[in-house]
Design a protein around this motif. Structure first.
Motif: not given
Length: 521
Positions: A22-44
């Motif tokens: 069950q734990a392996r299945a939980l860690f197998g979930k898909s995840l996407h990380v996104s950055l707002d296009p308006q913030l992509r020029g910001n260093r922080t």
């Protein structure tokens, strides 16, 4: 990849009543990380995005993320062996740095940073011109990773359902005027034990690049594949390399220009050896995060002028700093010798088929030790563990579920827990170098946090010293004043030792000579 993921599976199954599948299945979930296009020029924001992916990739291998151009601070555990990430059509969760999207079909977690404050799953209009603040970026990334993990793992872990903004300065609403591009001279700075926490502290140092001074990295161990689930600086290409050399190489790749020395040795051995050669040697500032309580006491007994330390558990971060004042706790006050500590060492000794005295010595595994361990665990080759720490091999067996004595296990923290500890450890260093900007730095020397919840300001404390601690002995106080107060003649300087003190530098030279020749004092 399976090795470090197995560590997380074992941690999760120990924290809640689910089986490994069950734990392996939980860690197998898909995840996407996104950055707002308006913030992509910001260093922080760019740094927050890269660190969040760096952490979460060590927990959820089925991760994808936006292509935002050059990403020097994106360090994936599998290095170049994994195909380039792609955008999943319907990920199980989207972690978005920026404003929440109303048309997204997948569940979302939002993360933003603004004016020293962290915003997790809170409505806010992000500022594309947010000032450069690398520590704010990294802390935001850690809490964002913790929140995303809680959503993906569901009821398997405890965490806050509602969040409120908090300042990284005081966990309330604290703000400061500070230029993160201004150089800050730390003087000589030592990093001891290059584990998961120190990895994150060095990551912060490499991202900030504002602290100047000569840096010394001290660790005797090598990078193992099981480390990749928590060590933010390393990837698969570093496995087998000395930790200090892998860290130096990565810091150079990140553009760090400091004078950097690497010492493949235990810190205590390095200190004694260097002092024997030069009795004027000092450790001005020490950043530490070793595994053992006893090792922390050993570090403190070398009387650094300032010490910054962090430790972690499966859901806990503990921070401590001191300048060895009489009235405030030193590291030995925070981590005194306890019966439970000896009980753990006895268990490690039993599990590894070794005498208690060998494990308690703190020495590296000898060929004789390795042979005895291999007799109980034939799958471990004796030659591969010589020189390693007893705790490291014990943790390896814990992670693989191979222990054959007793039931105690050591649980590896999730990567964002070690990450938060290291980043805040680095921030404590910065605050101490600019006390006029952060005057409340002196108001606390101890803090506890759980990244699954907003930080509680009440858990920042000023812990007093313990009357029975070695730091209260008059001989210790006099020695510290000689070292750091008025300079004493070389012949009068005693050598700091482990929770006791030698009476003359000659004893340190003899001890160092004995170590080199293999003789015992």
């Amino acid at each position: 990849m399976n090795r470090w993921l197995d560590e997380h599976i074992r941690t999760l199954t120990s924290l809640c009543a689910i089986d490994p599948s069950q734990a392996r299945a939980l860690f197998g979930k898909s995840l996407h990380v996104s950055l707002d296009p308006q913030l992509r020029g910001n260093r922080t924001y760019r740094l927050a995005f890269q660190f969040a992916v760096t952490l979460l990739a060590r927990l959820f291998p089925n991760i994808s993320f936006d292509d935002i151009g050059p990403m020097p601070y994106l360090i994936l555990p599998w290095g170049d062996e994994q195909p380039e990430s792609h955008h999943a059509e319907n990920p199980g969760l989207i972690l978005l740095f920026g404003k929440a999207s109303r048309v997204c079909p997948s569940p979302q977690v939002t993360a933003n940073c603004q004016d020293w404050l962290v915003y997790i799953d809170l409505p806010i209009e992000p500022n594309p011109d947010e000032p450069w603040n690398p520590v704010l970026a990294l802390v935001t990334a850690c809490y964002a990773a913790a929140r995303a993990t809680k959503v993906l793992l569901g009821g398997a872990v405890r965490g806050a359902d509602r969040w409120k903004p908090f300042s990284i300065i005081d966990f309330r609403e604290g703000r400061a005027e500070f230029d993160w591009d201004e150089a800050i001279d730390s003087g000589p700075l030592h990093f001891a034990a290059i584990g998961a926490v120190t990895n994150a502290a060095l990551y912060a140092l490499g991202a900030h690049k504002g602290v100047t001074g000569d840096l010394t990295l001290v660790d005797h161990d090598t990078v193992e594949d099981g480390n990749l689930g928590r060590y933010a600086l390393f990837d698969n290409g570093d496995v087998g390399a000395l930790k200090v050399e892998a860290a130096e190489r990565r810091l150079r790749e990140l553009g760090l220009m400091n004078v950097l020395d690497t010492v493949p040795s235990r810190f205590e051995e390095f200190f004694d050896r260097t002092y024997a050669e030069d009795p004027t040697f000092r450790v001005h500032r020490l950043v530490s995060a070793p595994d053992r309580r006893s090792t922390r006491r050993h570090f403190q007994s070398k009387l650094p002028r300032q010490l910054y330390d962090a430790s972690t558990g499966p859901d806990q971060v503990i921070l401590h700093n001191n300048s060895f004042e009489r009235e405030r706790a030193c590291l030995a006050c925070i981590y005194p010798d306890t019966p439970e500590e000896d009980a753990h060492l006895h268990h490690v000794a039993d599990a590894l088929n070794l005498p208690f005295d060998r494990v308690a010595s703190g020495e590296a595994i000898s060929p004789q030790d390795a042979q005895r361990i291999s007799e109980r665990y034939p799958e471990i080759r004796a030659g591969e563990i010589v020189g390693k720490a007893f705790d490291s091999v014990f943790k390896q067996l814990c992670s693989a579920g191979q222990l054959r004595a007793g039931s105690q296990v050591v649980l590896a923290p999730f990567p964002f827990i070690s990450g938060l500890a290291g980043v805040l450890l680095y921030f404590e260093l910065v605050k101490s170098l600019r006390p006029q900007v952060f005057p409340d730095f002196r108001d606390h020397n101890y803090a506890q946090l759980n990244p699954f919840f907003p930080p509680n300001p009440d858990f920042r404390e000023q812990r007093p010293s313990r009357p029975d601690c070695f730091c209260q002995r008059e001989a210790t106080r006099r020695l510290f004043c000689k070292i750091w107060g008025s300079e004493a003649p070389r012949s009068e300087l005693a050598a700091p030792d482990v929770l006791g003190y030698r009476h003359a530098p000659g004893a340190a030279r003899s001890a160092a000579r004995n170590r080199r020749t293999g003789r015992r004092a």
